[in-house]
Structure formats: C-alpha cells, structure tokens
Design an enzyme around this catalytic site. Structure first.
Site, PDB file in Angstrom:
ATOM      1  N   ASN A  71      -8.729  -1.265   3.754  1.00 32.59           N
ATOM      2  CA  ASN A  71      -9.151  -1.896   2.196  1.00 32.59           C
ATOM      3  C   ASN A  71      -7.501  -2.498   1.999  1.00 32.59           C
ATOM      4  O   ASN A  71      -7.628  -3.392   0.809  1.00 32.59           O
ATOM      5  CB  ASN A  71      -9.189  -1.003   0.666  1.00 32.59           C
ATOM      6  CG  ASN A  71      -7.566  -0.144   1.325  1.00 32.59           C
ATOM      7  OD1 ASN A  71      -7.753   0.258   2.260  1.00 32.59           O
ATOM      8  ND2 ASN A  71      -7.578   0.702   0.003  1.00 32.59           N
ATOM      9  N   SER A 100      -2.806   0.656  -4.799  1.00 37.15           N
ATOM     10  CA  SER A 100      -3.397   1.609  -3.781  1.00 37.15           C
ATOM     11  C   SER A 100      -4.344   1.927  -4.054  1.00 37.15           C
ATOM     12  O   SER A 100      -5.443   1.730  -5.565  1.00 37.15           O
ATOM     13  CB  SER A 100      -2.228   3.323  -4.129  1.00 37.15           C
ATOM     14  OG  SER A 100      -3.453   4.066  -3.672  1.00 37.15           O
ATOM     15  N   ALA A 101      -5.766   2.934  -3.591  1.00 33.46           N
ATOM     16  CA  ALA A 101      -7.009   3.917  -3.763  1.00 33.46           C
ATOM     17  C   ALA A 101      -6.673   4.541  -4.846  1.00 33.46           C
ATOM     18  O   ALA A 101      -7.537   5.078  -5.017  1.00 33.46           O
ATOM     19  CB  ALA A 101      -7.661   3.549  -2.348  1.00 33.46           C
ATOM     20  N   ASP A 110       0.628  -0.890  -0.139  1.00 32.74           N
ATOM     21  CA  ASP A 110       0.228  -0.266   0.129  1.00 32.74           C
ATOM     22  C   ASP A 110       0.902   1.518   0.046  1.00 32.74           C
ATOM     23  O   ASP A 110       2.384   0.931   0.054  1.00 32.74           O
ATOM     24  CB  ASP A 110      -0.345  -0.572   0.952  1.00 32.74           C
ATOM     25  CG  ASP A 110      -1.859   1.207   1.508  1.00 32.74           C
ATOM     26  OD1 ASP A 110      -2.698   1.297   0.867  1.00 32.74           O
ATOM     27  OD2 ASP A 110      -1.578   1.504   2.282  1.00 32.74           O
ATOM     28  N   ASP A 134      -2.129  -0.514   6.072  1.00 30.07           N
ATOM     29  CA  ASP A 134      -2.084  -0.448   7.258  1.00 30.07           C
ATOM     30  C   ASP A 134      -4.101   0.224   7.603  1.00 30.07           C
ATOM     31  O   ASP A 134      -4.038   0.012   8.724  1.00 30.07           O
ATOM     32  CB  ASP A 134      -1.978   0.758   7.406  1.00 30.07           C
ATOM     33  CG  ASP A 134      -2.596   1.965   6.503  1.00 30.07           C
ATOM     34  OD1 ASP A 134      -1.692   1.585   5.458  1.00 30.07           O
ATOM     35  OD2 ASP A 134      -2.994   2.953   6.857  1.00 30.07           O
ATOM     36  N   LYS A 173      -7.742  -5.014  -4.006  1.00 32.69           N
ATOM     37  CA  LYS A 173      -6.353  -5.368  -4.054  1.00 32.69           C
ATOM     38  C   LYS A 173      -6.067  -7.120  -4.280  1.00 32.69           C
ATOM     39  O   LYS A 173      -5.218  -7.343  -5.096  1.00 32.69           O
ATOM     40  CB  LYS A 173      -5.851  -5.330  -2.593  1.00 32.69           C
ATOM     41  CG  LYS A 173      -6.127  -3.926  -2.403  1.00 32.69           C
ATOM     42  CD  LYS A 173      -5.406  -3.038  -1.606  1.00 32.69           C
ATOM     43  CE  LYS A 173      -5.263  -1.330  -1.794  1.00 32.69           C
ATOM     44  NZ  LYS A 173      -4.756  -0.896  -0.337  1.00 32.69           N
TER      45      LYS A 173
END
Length: 266
Positions: free
Chosen positions: A220, A44-45, A10, A217, A194
C-alpha cells in the site's frame, strides 16, 4: 536535497522497528526537520488514534493520513478529505467473507472508532496490542446505522487472505483490496489512496509533489513512492516496493529513515 519541503512516512515496518518502537535517532532527526519547518507526515493504514500514539512519541504536531488515504486530517483534527464505503456494502462484504472464509476475522472502522463483533478474537487482541487502541464491540455491524466505513480489516492465515483477495476483487465493485501484510487484508473505497492524500496535503500547504519525499515498505506504499518527488523503500521492503523506489535505505531495524535523512543532509 534542499528542494524537498515535505516528508511522508509509513509507520509499521518503516518508522517503527520490529518491536513497534521509534528509535531515539529517528525521534531526534524528526525534531530537527520540525525546526527546519519541514513537515514529517505519517501515512498509515491505521486509524487516527493509532497514528496519534506514534505522533505523541515523535513529539510532533502534523496532519494525519489514516486508512491509507481514506481519511486525511489537519493538525487540529479537522477533515481535509475522505473516501468511504457505505455501510450496506460493508455488510455485504462482511457477510460474503463469513460464508466463504469463516476463519477470517472481520472488523470495520468509521472515523476514529474501531468496531468488532468479537473483542475476544485473538486477532483483535493482537492488533490492539500493536496499535495501543481498543476496539469497540457491537452485537452486529448492522445496528450501526448510516455510518461512513473508512476501512474493513480482515485478519487470518496467509492462505485464506491470499484466496480472499482475488475472490473479493472478482465479486465486488467500487472497492480497493490489498494486503498490508501476508495475514492482513484491507478493504476501502476504490478512490482512496496514499498518493491522493499526499496531493490533498500538498494543495493545502502549497507544496508540489516534486518537493516531497516518501518512505515505505509494503504494497500500500507503492503509489505513494511512485508519486513522491523522491520515493525511498526500506531495506526490509517487499521486492515489488523496491522496484518502484528511486532509492533504497537501510531496514526499519537499522534506523533506515534516520540514516537516509542524515546521510543526505536534509
């Protein structure tokens, strides 16, 4: 640790510290992994361009997992897999939010473009500063035509976000709704994750999921940590994330990714 051949990480709250920077130690250990032919893949988002700023800082060339798995690109930027929401449903969701949660800022992402109807909104400005990516203002999302919507981003106070999460889940089907932090709500296709993106990349590069490590962390990241051969939660991770992790490292402000890789002699 010799069994691990691919690392997924992430970005925000994980590879970046609280000042949204990558430490020199982390850069050096990622370069070392590159020399060992172990891909270090950012998951990542964020949109692809928001991820590329970090890739540039790390000085690596690797695939990209954007929008929490809704869009996976190879090193050249070609699409490996994607999951999206049709614009009509995105418009319905946006209209619902405006009616019932008028204080929430809604924007949407398609491919590598971030669309907003109000580029002066403080939430938009803050996100632009964090990701170093500019939004594109349009008069109305309805004029965008038949685009693929990879993500809707909703930003607002934590109480609106909390209440809206439940309301959207109850009102709409075919979508996945989750908080990427207390003031951010992400909306994507129900089929995006993910972990599914990890599987696509493992298949492409002929690596098993058991041979992967994942760092994360937040909410998601849970499915990614559960699916990896070794799931590592950051010291600053939410308790829910730590519960599913195989290991817990130091926080993002304590070079947690670097210290785990270095201490385990990867």
């Amino acid at each position: 640790m010799d069994k691990y051949k691919m690392i997924f990480s992430d970005i925000d709250g994980t590879i970046l510290d609280s000042n949204h920077k990558v430490s020199k130690k982390t850069k050096d250990v990622v370069k070392k992994l590159g020399r060992m032919k172990i891909p270090f893949i950012l998951v990542s988002a964020r949109m692809p361009n928001g991820i590329r700023t970090v890739i540039k800082e790390l000085e690596i060339n690797s695939p990209i997992v954007a929008y929490s798995g809704a869009l996976v690109l190879d090193e050249e930027g070609s699409t490996i897999s994607e999951r999206f929401i049709k614009l009509q449903q995105a418009l319905e969701i946006s209209h619902y939010i405006r009616n019932f949660f008028p204080g929430v800022c809604v924007s949407l992402y398609s491919e590598d473009i971030w669309f907003t109807e109000d580029s002066k909104n403080p939430w938009i400005i803050e996100e632009e500063n964090i990701t170093e990516v500019k939004s594109k203002q349009v008069e109305s999302f309805s004029i965008l035509g038949d685009i693929k919507v990879h993500k809707l981003l909703c930003m607002g106070n934590q109480y609106d976000i909390r209440d809206m999460e439940k309301a959207l889940i109850d009102h709409f089907t075919g979508i996945k709704v989750y908080k990427s932090k207390s003031t951010y709500l992400e909306i994507m296709s129900v089929n995006a994750s993910k972990s599914s993106a990890m599987k696509s990349l493992c298949e492409k590069y002929k690596t098993s999921m058991e041979e992967t490590i994942a760092f994360g962390d937040n909410y998601n990241d849970i499915d990614m940590l559960e699916s990896a051969g070794l799931g590592v939660a950051m010291g600053n991770a939410l308790d829910e994330v730590k519960k599913v992790a195989d290991k817990i490292t130091f926080s993002n402000d304590e070079d947690g990714v670097y210290r785990f890789i270095n201490d385990n002699r990867l």
